[in-house]
Design an enzyme around this catalytic site. Structure first.
Site, PDB file in Angstrom:
ATOM      1  N   ASP A 237       0.853  -1.194   0.000  1.00 41.31           N
ATOM      2  CA  ASP A 237       0.000   0.000   0.000  1.00 41.31           C
ATOM      3  C   ASP A 237       0.890   1.246   0.000  1.00 41.31           C
ATOM      4  O   ASP A 237       1.842   1.328   0.783  1.00 41.31           O
ATOM      5  CB  ASP A 237      -0.860  -0.063   1.290  1.00 41.31           C
ATOM      6  CG  ASP A 237      -1.979   0.939   1.313  1.00 41.31           C
ATOM      7  OD1 ASP A 237      -2.418   1.382   0.238  1.00 41.31           O
ATOM      8  OD2 ASP A 237      -2.445   1.256   2.431  1.00 41.31           O
ATOM      9  N   HIS A 238       0.591   2.203  -0.864  1.00 40.71           N
ATOM     10  CA  HIS A 238       1.326   3.484  -0.913  1.00 40.71           C
ATOM     11  C   HIS A 238       2.832   3.313  -1.053  1.00 40.71           C
ATOM     12  O   HIS A 238       3.603   3.957  -0.311  1.00 40.71           O
ATOM     13  CB  HIS A 238       1.006   4.347   0.314  1.00 40.71           C
ATOM     14  CG  HIS A 238      -0.409   4.807   0.346  1.00 40.71           C
ATOM     15  ND1 HIS A 238      -0.888   5.794  -0.470  1.00 40.71           N
ATOM     16  CD2 HIS A 238      -1.461   4.385   1.081  1.00 40.71           C
ATOM     17  CE1 HIS A 238      -2.186   5.968  -0.238  1.00 40.71           C
ATOM     18  NE2 HIS A 238      -2.565   5.113   0.692  1.00 40.71           N
TER      19      HIS A 238
ATOM     20  N   GLY B  75      -8.934   5.557   1.675  1.00 42.67           N
ATOM     21  CA  GLY B  75      -9.553   6.390   2.708  1.00 42.67           C
ATOM     22  C   GLY B  75     -11.026   6.108   2.877  1.00 42.67           C
ATOM     23  O   GLY B  75     -11.830   7.030   3.074  1.00 42.67           O
TER      24      GLY B  75
HETATM   25  P1  13P Z   1      -8.734   4.663   6.014  1.00 43.86           P
HETATM   26  O1  13P Z   1      -7.804   5.476   6.860  1.00 43.86           O
HETATM   27  O2  13P Z   1      -9.981   5.416   5.667  1.00 43.86           O
HETATM   28  O3  13P Z   1      -9.038   3.328   6.593  1.00 43.86           O
HETATM   29  O4  13P Z   1      -8.000   4.412   4.598  1.00 43.86           O
HETATM   30  C1  13P Z   1      -7.036   3.413   4.478  1.00 43.86           C
HETATM   31  C2  13P Z   1      -6.296   3.461   3.194  1.00 43.86           C
HETATM   32  O5  13P Z   1      -6.633   4.128   2.243  1.00 43.86           O
HETATM   33  C3  13P Z   1      -5.087   2.632   3.115  1.00 43.86           C
HETATM   34  O6  13P Z   1      -4.414   2.818   1.914  1.00 43.86           O
HETATM   35  O1  G3H Z   2      -2.962   4.793   3.899  1.00 44.56           O
HETATM   36  C1  G3H Z   2      -2.153   4.421   4.759  1.00 44.56           C
HETATM   37  C2  G3H Z   2      -2.535   3.335   5.697  1.00 44.56           C
HETATM   38  O2  G3H Z   2      -3.711   3.657   6.379  1.00 44.56           O
HETATM   39  C3  G3H Z   2      -1.462   2.851   6.628  1.00 44.56           C
HETATM   40  O3  G3H Z   2      -0.528   3.782   6.983  1.00 44.56           O
HETATM   41  O4  G3H Z   2       0.784   1.966   8.194  1.00 44.56           O
HETATM   42  O5  G3H Z   2       1.878   4.094   7.526  1.00 44.56           O
HETATM   43  O6  G3H Z   2       0.169   4.057   9.369  1.00 44.56           O
HETATM   44  P1  G3H Z   2       0.636   3.468   8.092  1.00 44.56           P
HETATM   45 ZN    ZN Z   3      -4.539   4.800   1.162  1.00 40.90          ZN
END
Ligand code: 13P
Ligand code: G3H
Ligand code: ZN
Length: 326
Positions: A95-96, A228
């Site tokens: 993710d990201h 999100g």
């Molecule tokens: P939320 O913070 O709304 O759960 O979104 C999570 C998200 O987009 C992880 O990539």
């Molecule tokens: O979009 C990001 C995720 O909610 C998780 O982020 O693991 O860096 O807190 P994090």
């Molecule tokens: Zn996200």
């Protein structure tokens, strides 16, 4: 870090999942996890509801778990699914992802899907970085998600104070130039548990379905991703506040809006914050009611059960992914 292909771990990429979701008009859940109990809950909840699932970690969650430990957890998740109801397809997704090097490391260590998030760069730089990841990923049968537009809130290490909606007119060119498999768009969702501050009786602003529809008509059949997407469940926020926590005046994306999105070209819905809230609420309650409790199984176990229930609820009544694995 051991090099291995995701197929050796029993994982799949997102291609078939998204094709089914697009055709049958539902969204595949993508749940974030950081630890064993969260992963078990996600997998058990999805196996019990016969839903395909994307298990995802941010770069920082991957470091927290440990880069060598994580692929073993994913392999165990595949085994757990078949023991818990249905051998549902599982994709392990970054993710990201913030760089080519991180995406490449994940691909080399057994991820079946990666996101490269260069949405905060210029269009040209976003294209260039996404393209570089796509070339490497596709050489390994790994699917790639990219993003156009910026969500408000924190995107891993990238902080976006204000969102900028995805511009539909850029989408077709971006897809053509990058060869990406799915696209995250910005239509009014944001990351974290503090999405909207509402006055009493006020509703969160509706998502920009006009943008989503414009994109869908320009690139029909192309899988769209919604980040999100937590609803910031009131029941859990109230429980947290009742048992010593403090989360003032917060609201998320109403389930009705997510239902509408899931029935459109949105094929993947990202949920992290709601899972965190569910576990925290139960742990706070147990600590408040049983101050002498110090066995982690006695509070992490019930927290895991709460998360299983949340996953099953979302799959069946919000995303429509329950019962899709025959
Ligand atoms: P939320 O913070 O709304 O759960 O979104 C999570 C998200 O987009 C992880 O990539
Ligand atoms: O979009 C990001 C995720 O909610 C998780 O982020 O693991 O860096 O807190 P994090
Ligand atoms: Zn996200």
């Amino acid at each position: 870090m051991k090099k291995q292909h995701y197929s050796e771990l029993g994982l799949v990429n997102t291609k078939a999942m998204f094709a089914q979701a697009m055709q049958e008009r539902f969204a595949v859940p993508a749940y974030n996890f950081n630890n064993m109990e969260q992963l078990q809950a996600i997998v058990i909840g999805c196996a019990r509801s016969a839903s395909p699932v994307i298990i995802q970690v941010s770069g920082s969650a991957r470091s927290y778990i440990g880069t060598s430990f994580l692929p073993h957890m994913a392999a165990a998740a595949v085994e757990l699914a078949s023991e818990s109801g249905a051998a549902v397809p599982i994709a392990l997704h970054l993710d990201h992802g913030s760089s080519f090097e991180l995406a490449r490391d994940c691909i080399d260590s057994g991820f079946s899907s990666v996101m490269i998030d260069a949405s905060h760069h210029s269009f040209g730089d976003n294209v260039a970085l996404t393209k570089q990841v796509v070339e490497y990923a596709h050489g390994h049968g790994v699917t790639v998600e990219a993003e156009l537009g910026v969500l408000a809130g924190i995107e891993d290490e990238v902080s976006a104070e204000t969102s900028s909606y995805t511009r539909p007119q850029e989408v077709e060119r971006f897809l053509h130039e990058t060869g990406v498999d799915s696209l995250a768009i910005s239509i009014g969702t944001s990351h974290g548990a503090f999405k909207f501050k509402l006055q009493p009786g006020q509703e969160p602003p509706p998502l920009r379905f006009d943008i989503l529809e414009a994109i869908e008509s320009l690139v029909p059949g192309f899988p769209i991703v919604l980040h999100g997407a937590s609803s910031v469940t009131r029941e859990h926020v109230e429980m947290i506040n009742q048992y010593g926590g403090r989360m003032d005046n917060t609201a998320g994306i109403p389930e009705e809006q997510l239902r509408r999105a899931a029935a459109s070209a949105v094929c993947k819905v990202n949920i992290d914050s709601d899972g965190r809230l569910a576990m925290t609420a139960v742990i706070r309650k147990i600590f408040a009611e049983k101050p002498g409790e110090f066995d982690p199984r006695k509070y992490l176990g019930p927290a895991r059960d709460e998360l299983i229930a949340m996953v099953m609820h979302k799959n069946s009544t919000v995303l429509g992914s329950a019962g899709r694995v025959k």
